[in-house]
Design an enzyme around this catalytic site. Structure first.
Site, short mmCIF file in Angstrom:
data_model
loop_
_atom_site.label_atom_id
_atom_site.label_comp_id
_atom_site.label_asym_id
_atom_site.label_seq_id
_atom_site.Cartn_x
_atom_site.Cartn_y
_atom_site.Cartn_z
N LYS A 112 34.74 34.60 41.04
CA LYS A 112 36.18 34.37 40.83
C LYS A 112 36.51 32.89 40.90
CE LYS A 112 38.23 38.83 41.92
NZ LYS A 112 39.16 39.59 42.77
N LYS A 195 33.49 46.43 32.55
CA LYS A 195 34.18 47.49 33.27
C LYS A 195 35.67 47.45 32.93
CE LYS A 195 35.73 46.20 37.89
NZ LYS A 195 36.62 46.90 38.71
N LYS A 198 42.18 46.23 35.60
CA LYS A 198 43.62 45.97 35.53
C LYS A 198 43.89 44.60 34.95
CE LYS A 198 44.48 47.87 40.07
NZ LYS A 198 43.66 46.95 40.86
N1 AQP Z 1 36.25 50.59 35.59
C1 AQP Z 1 36.16 51.22 36.77
N2 AQP Z 1 35.42 52.33 36.88
C2 AQP Z 1 35.34 52.98 38.07
N3 AQP Z 1 35.97 52.59 39.18
C3 AQP Z 1 36.74 51.48 39.11
N4 AQP Z 1 37.50 50.84 40.03
C4 AQP Z 1 38.08 49.78 39.43
N5 AQP Z 1 37.72 49.71 38.14
C5 AQP Z 1 36.89 50.75 37.91
C6 AQP Z 1 37.68 51.26 41.41
O1 AQP Z 1 39.07 51.25 41.70
C7 AQP Z 1 39.33 50.72 42.99
C8 AQP Z 1 40.30 49.56 42.83
O2 AQP Z 1 40.02 48.47 43.54
P1 AQP Z 1 40.86 47.10 43.41
O3 AQP Z 1 42.26 47.35 43.05
O4 AQP Z 1 40.61 46.38 44.67
O5 AQP Z 1 40.27 46.26 42.25
P2 AQP Z 1 39.06 46.28 41.29
O6 AQP Z 1 37.92 47.07 41.76
O7 AQP Z 1 38.78 44.87 40.94
O8 AQP Z 1 39.72 47.04 40.08
P3 AQP Z 1 40.42 46.43 38.82
O9 AQP Z 1 41.19 47.52 38.19
O10 AQP Z 1 39.43 45.74 37.97
O11 AQP Z 1 41.45 45.42 39.42
P4 AQP Z 1 41.65 43.86 39.27
O12 AQP Z 1 41.77 43.61 37.83
O13 AQP Z 1 42.92 43.65 40.02
O14 AQP Z 1 40.50 43.16 39.90
C9 AQP Z 1 37.97 50.40 43.59
O15 AQP Z 1 37.54 51.49 44.39
C10 AQP Z 1 37.07 50.26 42.38
O16 AQP Z 1 35.72 50.55 42.63
#
Ligand code: AQP
Length: 332
Positions: A112, A195, A198
């Site tokens: 990051k 992956k 968001k």
């Molecule tokens: N693509 C994915 N497939 C399966 N599981 C996923 N998770 C996220 N993306 C996928 C799971 O959702 C939870 C969210 O955790 P987070 O909000 O801390 O952020 P993250 O993992 O980084 O998810 P995002 O959606 O990609 O958010 P941003 O963009 O904000 O960083 C976790 O349990 C993760 O494993």
């Protein structure tokens, strides 16, 4: 019942279906056999710049989607991280027993900070894993369900718990990570080797929980596939189709081979239409319920306050013990 802790960042107006399949669906099952704490981790979200009003809105929205997806605030403790002050306080104490080099080895920070550049990288982003350790340890957590990208942070949490326990006497339960299976990992529909996230640069390949069902259906129909034309799981050679199969299987509870059989000899158009129906059927009610909850923010806030009080009670006990152990003078 054993304790479980997990959370998500309120980093967008809607969650995406990776969050739903990879986390919420499992949380929904796990809440039956664990004393579960599910948090909307807004203190983590501010490690990158946020618009204050929008952050408040995203926090409510994330909580509403937890409930709409089946997390029951009467069974599980569903709360907003910043409502429980002990998180920030324990994070400070833990930061004093975390090595600078140790924190510097966290690969998520390295990724990051490279992406943001030194000036946009906050110290908070660097200490993010220490706050996460505080989240988990405050509740004497037994298991932490996470994606494999978070595994290193749970390992750090375990190290900090063991270090604190051995220096000051048994204080924390040492938690176990439960890593989600590869089949629960969802990829971007337009870029199926990345992956679904968001914070993707473009949302054309992201299925949002709160999207209008017609929009989600359209995104499924436009998903990237390949030129072979057969509905078959092969993650290496056919990442697009494989991803759609995984989504189909996860949402219907069916096995991938049975879906392959159903669509054998039929084109991708048919398959995508089938999946679009599944997606609309699953997320239509979730979306409707979330919007209904968001229509009455006062009631939602009341539920969150009740749950924050439940979380506070557990967290305060741990924090009090920690203050005592490290030798902070109790206020008379
Ligand atoms: N693509 C994915 N497939 C399966 N599981 C996923 N998770 C996220 N993306 C996928 C799971 O959702 C939870 C969210 O955790 P987070 O909000 O801390 O952020 P993250 O993992 O980084 O998810 P995002 O959606 O990609 O958010 P941003 O963009 O904000 O960083 C976790 O349990 C993760 O494993």
């Amino acid at each position: 019942k054993p304790r479980l802790y997990s959370g998500m960042q309120p980093s967008a107006d809607s969650l995406q279906i990776g969050n739903y399949i990879g986390a919420l669906m499992q949380w929904r099952d796990l809440q039956l056999s664990y004393d579960a704490f599910f948090s909307v981790v807004d203190l983590h979200a501010i490690t990158v710049a946020q618009d204050p009003e929008h952050l408040r809105e995203k926090t409510r929205r994330t909580a509403a989607q937890y409930i709409a997806a089946g997390i029951e605030p009467s069974k599980s403790t569903l709360y907003v991280q910043s409502h429980v002050r002990a998180h920030a306080e324990l994070a400070w104490i833990l930061s004093t027993i975390t090595g600078f080099g140790e924190a510097g080895r966290m690969t998520q920070f390295k990724d990051k900070s490279q992406r943001y550049g030194a000036d946009a990288t906050s110290v908070g982003l660097f200490t993010y894993p220490v706050l996460m350790a505080a989240d988990i340890l405050l509740y004497q957590t037994d298991i932490v369900p996470v994606g494999d990208d978070q595994k290193q942070h749970v390992e750090l949490t375990r190290d900090l718990a063991e270090r604190f326990n051995s220096r000051f006497g048994k204080t924390f339960t040492v938690p176990m990570p439960v890593i989600q299976q590869e089949t629960a990992r969802i990829y971007d529909l337009q870029n199926p080797t990345a992956k679904m996230s968001k914070s993707a640069d473009s949302d054309a390949g992201v299925l949002w929980l709160l999207d209008d069902p017609a929009v989600s259906a359209k995104k499924v129909m436009r998903a990237v596939t390949d030129s072979e034309g057969s509905v078959r799981y092969d993650r290496e050679a056919k990442p697009g189709v494989s991803n759609l199969l995984v989504i189909y299987a996860a949402l219907t509870g069916r096995q991938i081979p049975s879906i392959e059989d159903e669509y054998a000899g039929r084109g991708y158009g048919d398959f995508k239409k089938g999946l679009a129906e599944v997606v609309v059927e699953e997320f239509g009610p979730v979306r409707a319920r979330a919007l209904e909850l968001l229509d009455d923010p006062a009631e939602l806030d009341r539920v969150l306050a009740l749950n924050a009080a439940k979380a506070d009670a557990v967290a305060d006990r741990t924090l009090g013990d920690v203050y005592e152990k490290v030798g902070l003078l109790r206020r008379a």
